[in-house]
Motif scaffolding. Structure first.
Motif, PDB file in Angstrom:
ATOM      1  N   VAL A   1       0.823  -1.212   0.000  1.00 55.53           N
ATOM      2  CA  VAL A   1       0.000   0.000   0.000  1.00 55.53           C
ATOM      3  C   VAL A   1       0.854   1.257   0.000  1.00 55.53           C
ATOM      4  CG1 VAL A   1      -1.911  -1.184   1.152  1.00 55.53           C
ATOM      5  CG2 VAL A   1      -0.261   0.066   2.535  1.00 55.53           C
ATOM      6  N   THR A   2       2.053   1.178   0.580  1.00 55.79           N
ATOM      7  CA  THR A   2       2.895   2.381   0.602  1.00 55.79           C
ATOM      8  C   THR A   2       3.647   2.573  -0.704  1.00 55.79           C
ATOM      9  OG1 THR A   2       4.645   1.102   1.704  1.00 55.79           O
ATOM     10  CG2 THR A   2       3.192   2.403   3.099  1.00 55.79           C
ATOM     11  N   PHE A   3       3.977   1.491  -1.401  1.00 57.75           N
ATOM     12  CA  PHE A   3       4.694   1.629  -2.667  1.00 57.75           C
ATOM     13  C   PHE A   3       3.800   2.219  -3.755  1.00 57.75           C
ATOM     14  CE2 PHE A   3       8.928  -0.673  -3.101  1.00 57.75           C
ATOM     15  CZ  PHE A   3       9.289  -0.396  -1.800  1.00 57.75           C
ATOM     16  N   ALA A   4       2.492   2.237  -3.529  1.00 52.29           N
ATOM     17  CA  ALA A   4       1.598   2.906  -4.475  1.00 52.29           C
ATOM     18  C   ALA A   4       1.839   4.404  -4.501  1.00 52.29           C
ATOM     19  CB  ALA A   4       0.143   2.618  -4.096  1.00 52.29           C
ATOM     20  N   THR A   5       2.588   4.910  -3.507  1.00 53.58           N
ATOM     21  CA  THR A   5       2.920   6.327  -3.446  1.00 53.58           C
ATOM     22  C   THR A   5       3.643   6.800  -4.706  1.00 53.58           C
ATOM     23  OG1 THR A   5       3.111   6.223  -1.039  1.00 53.58           O
ATOM     24  CG2 THR A   5       4.193   8.058  -2.127  1.00 53.58           C
ATOM     25  N   ALA A   6       4.559   5.976  -5.202  1.00 50.50           N
ATOM     26  CA  ALA A   6       5.332   6.366  -6.386  1.00 50.50           C
ATOM     27  C   ALA A   6       4.421   6.550  -7.590  1.00 50.50           C
ATOM     28  CB  ALA A   6       6.398   5.310  -6.681  1.00 50.50           C
TER      29      ALA A   6
ATOM     30  N   LEU B   1      -4.414  -0.605   6.945  1.00 46.83           N
ATOM     31  CA  LEU B   1      -3.477  -0.648   5.820  1.00 46.83           C
ATOM     32  C   LEU B   1      -3.862   0.358   4.738  1.00 46.83           C
ATOM     33  CD1 LEU B   1      -3.045  -4.517   5.513  1.00 46.83           C
ATOM     34  CD2 LEU B   1      -1.212  -2.894   6.024  1.00 46.83           C
ATOM     35  N   LEU B   2      -5.147   0.389   4.394  1.00 44.80           N
ATOM     36  CA  LEU B   2      -5.592   1.321   3.352  1.00 44.80           C
ATOM     37  C   LEU B   2      -5.473   2.769   3.819  1.00 44.80           C
ATOM     38  CD1 LEU B   2      -8.686  -0.590   1.927  1.00 44.80           C
ATOM     39  CD2 LEU B   2      -6.407  -0.376   0.925  1.00 44.80           C
ATOM     40  N   LEU B   3      -5.708   3.004   5.104  1.00 47.93           N
ATOM     41  CA  LEU B   3      -5.543   4.360   5.638  1.00 47.93           C
ATOM     42  C   LEU B   3      -4.082   4.791   5.536  1.00 47.93           C
ATOM     43  CD1 LEU B   3      -6.839   6.804   7.065  1.00 47.93           C
ATOM     44  CD2 LEU B   3      -6.298   5.693   9.251  1.00 47.93           C
TER      45      LEU B   3
ATOM     46  N   ALA C   1      -2.631   7.841   3.322  1.00 48.14           N
ATOM     47  CA  ALA C   1      -1.787   8.880   3.912  1.00 48.14           C
ATOM     48  C   ALA C   1      -0.498   9.063   3.108  1.00 48.14           C
ATOM     49  CB  ALA C   1      -1.462   8.515   5.362  1.00 48.14           C
ATOM     50  N   PHE C   2       0.132   7.958   2.743  1.00 48.08           N
ATOM     51  CA  PHE C   2       1.379   8.047   1.989  1.00 48.08           C
ATOM     52  C   PHE C   2       1.147   8.577   0.576  1.00 48.08           C
ATOM     53  CE2 PHE C   2       5.036   5.615   4.038  1.00 48.08           C
ATOM     54  CZ  PHE C   2       4.594   5.907   5.323  1.00 48.08           C
ATOM     55  N   SER C   3      -0.061   8.375   0.026  1.00 42.01           N
ATOM     56  CA  SER C   3      -0.330   8.898  -1.316  1.00 42.01           C
ATOM     57  C   SER C   3      -0.283  10.422  -1.336  1.00 42.01           C
ATOM     58  CB  SER C   3      -1.692   8.408  -1.821  1.00 42.01           C
ATOM     59  OG  SER C   3      -2.760   8.996  -1.097  1.00 42.01           O
TER      60      SER C   3
ATOM     61  N   ILE D   1      -0.165  12.318   9.098  1.00 42.15           N
ATOM     62  CA  ILE D   1       0.451  12.429   7.769  1.00 42.15           C
ATOM     63  C   ILE D   1      -0.524  13.026   6.768  1.00 42.15           C
ATOM     64  CG2 ILE D   1       1.355  11.082   5.824  1.00 42.15           C
ATOM     65  CD1 ILE D   1       2.548   9.155   7.921  1.00 42.15           C
ATOM     66  N   ILE D   2      -1.796  12.592   6.824  1.00 43.57           N
ATOM     67  CA  ILE D   2      -2.805  13.128   5.903  1.00 43.57           C
ATOM     68  C   ILE D   2      -2.976  14.627   6.106  1.00 43.57           C
ATOM     69  CG2 ILE D   2      -5.266  13.122   5.312  1.00 43.57           C
ATOM     70  CD1 ILE D   2      -5.268  10.116   5.926  1.00 43.57           C
ATOM     71  N   VAL D   3      -3.124  15.052   7.348  1.00 40.54           N
ATOM     72  CA  VAL D   3      -3.350  16.470   7.646  1.00 40.54           C
ATOM     73  C   VAL D   3      -2.177  17.318   7.174  1.00 40.54           C
ATOM     74  CG1 VAL D   3      -3.611  18.154   9.503  1.00 40.54           C
ATOM     75  CG2 VAL D   3      -4.917  16.030   9.578  1.00 40.54           C
ATOM     76  N   VAL D   4      -0.970  16.884   7.507  1.00 40.38           N
ATOM     77  CA  VAL D   4       0.215  17.686   7.176  1.00 40.38           C
ATOM     78  C   VAL D   4       0.457  17.729   5.677  1.00 40.38           C
ATOM     79  CG1 VAL D   4       2.720  17.847   7.409  1.00 40.38           C
ATOM     80  CG2 VAL D   4       1.307  17.320   9.411  1.00 40.38           C
ATOM     81  N   PHE D   5       0.485  16.563   5.052  1.00 42.05           N
ATOM     82  CA  PHE D   5       0.881  16.528   3.645  1.00 42.05           C
ATOM     83  C   PHE D   5      -0.256  16.914   2.703  1.00 42.05           C
ATOM     84  CE2 PHE D   5       4.371  14.229   5.509  1.00 42.05           C
ATOM     85  CZ  PHE D   5       5.448  14.653   4.756  1.00 42.05           C
ATOM     86  N   ARG D   6      -1.500  16.748   3.108  1.00 42.76           N
ATOM     87  CA  ARG D   6      -2.589  17.274   2.277  1.00 42.76           C
ATOM     88  C   ARG D   6      -2.545  18.799   2.265  1.00 42.76           C
ATOM     89  NH1 ARG D   6      -7.583  19.342   1.689  1.00 42.76           N
ATOM     90  NH2 ARG D   6      -8.897  18.385   0.074  1.00 42.76           N
TER      91      ARG D   6
END
Length: 283
Positions: free
Chosen positions: A90-95, A167-169, A173-175, A266-271
């Motif tokens: 789920v985190t590698f989907a970030t790329a 996991l999806l959350l 967040a990483f997306s 992470i969602i709050v900061v990076f969004r």
């Protein structure tokens, strides 16, 4: 004398504004990206190959040689491993998220969206929601592969679903980190490279593939406070899999809460940063 006729054009409909318009616009953008994914099936296919390879390689290459709580059984390691593989997937989907946004920016799609009466943050929110759907489909396929190699969840359906929700959350967040990277570089290729470089230390300096208690003290401390480790540990508890370590670190003592807190933070900061970056790029 003839009188000139004047045609009265109807006023353009006004958007509902606020949260309602933002949600509606985000869903429209998400639908657009999902349709695009179905027209390019290679994106989904290649996204499935890597996690399946990790499951097979780690299960059969390292299974039996890695000790989990003093047990070197291949079956024990496979159950220990799967929470880490799920989280890595789920985190590698970030790329991919970063590359997609960088591609939209590179092709001038942002300029087209600027001409529409839509919420600025909806472009990014829609993109990340579409990536979340694709990630969920990948996880479903990965679960099937995990069951074939011997992984099992032992704590019931509700706790199992709660683990996948965490996991999806984390993936969502990483997306947003990927979105910020995609907005900060000039090309999709740079976004892909930038999205992977930092993910490798995050995923490997963790408890995903080995017990963190076997690391040197300073490295164990880093791994135990890694947001990625918190989600992996929470999933192992909720799945009932081996590898629940006895660490004094708060995230390892309360992994479910730690996973939730880290992901929301992470969602709050990076969004916030990504939407601000998007507005600056579109101005």
């Amino acid at each position: 004398m003839s009188a000139a006729t004047e045609t009265v054009r109807p006023a353009a409909p006004k958007g509902s504004g606020g949260v309602v318009q933002s949600v509606r616009d985000s869903l429209v953008i998400a639908r657009r990206n999902l349709i695009r994914m179905t027209r390019i099936p290679e994106i989904v296919l290649f996204g499935l190959i890597q996690p399946v390879m990790f499951v097979v390689l780690f299960s059969y290459v390292f299974g039996g040689s890695v000790s989990v709580a003093g047990d070197t059984s291949p079956q024990v390691y496979r159950e220990f491993l799967m929470a880490g593989i799920f989280a890595q997937t789920v985190t590698f989907a970030t790329a991919g998220a970063g590359a997609g946004i960088a591609d939209d920016m590179h092709k001038g799609l942002v300029d087209r969206f600027r001409s529409l009466p839509m919420s600025r943050g909806a472009v990014l929110t829609g993109r990340t929601l579409a990536d979340l759907v694709q990630t969920a489909l990948t996880v479903v396929v990965l679960v099937v592969v995990a069951l074939l190699v011997g992984w099992r969840a032992h704590e019931g359906i509700l706790k199992t679903l709660a683990a996948f929700a965490l996991l999806l959350l984390l993936g969502y967040a990483f997306s947003w980190i990927g979105a910020l990277i995609g907005l900060s570089v000039r090309t999709p290729e740079a976004a892909t490279s930038g999205g992977l470089i930092w993910l490798f230390p995050v995923t490997f300096i963790s408890n995903a593939f080995v017990d963190s208690s076997q690391m040197t003290p300073w490295l164990q401390h880093v791994a135990d406070w890694n947001p990625f480790s918190a989600t992996v540990q929470a999933c192992r508890e909720l799945f009932g899999n081996p590898g629940v370590v006895d660490s004094p670190a708060w995230p390892m003592q309360h992994p479910v809460w730690a996973s939730l807190i880290w992901s929301v933070l992470i969602i709050v900061v990076f969004r916030t940063l990504a939407v601000r970056k998007y507005r600056d790029a579109a101005s």
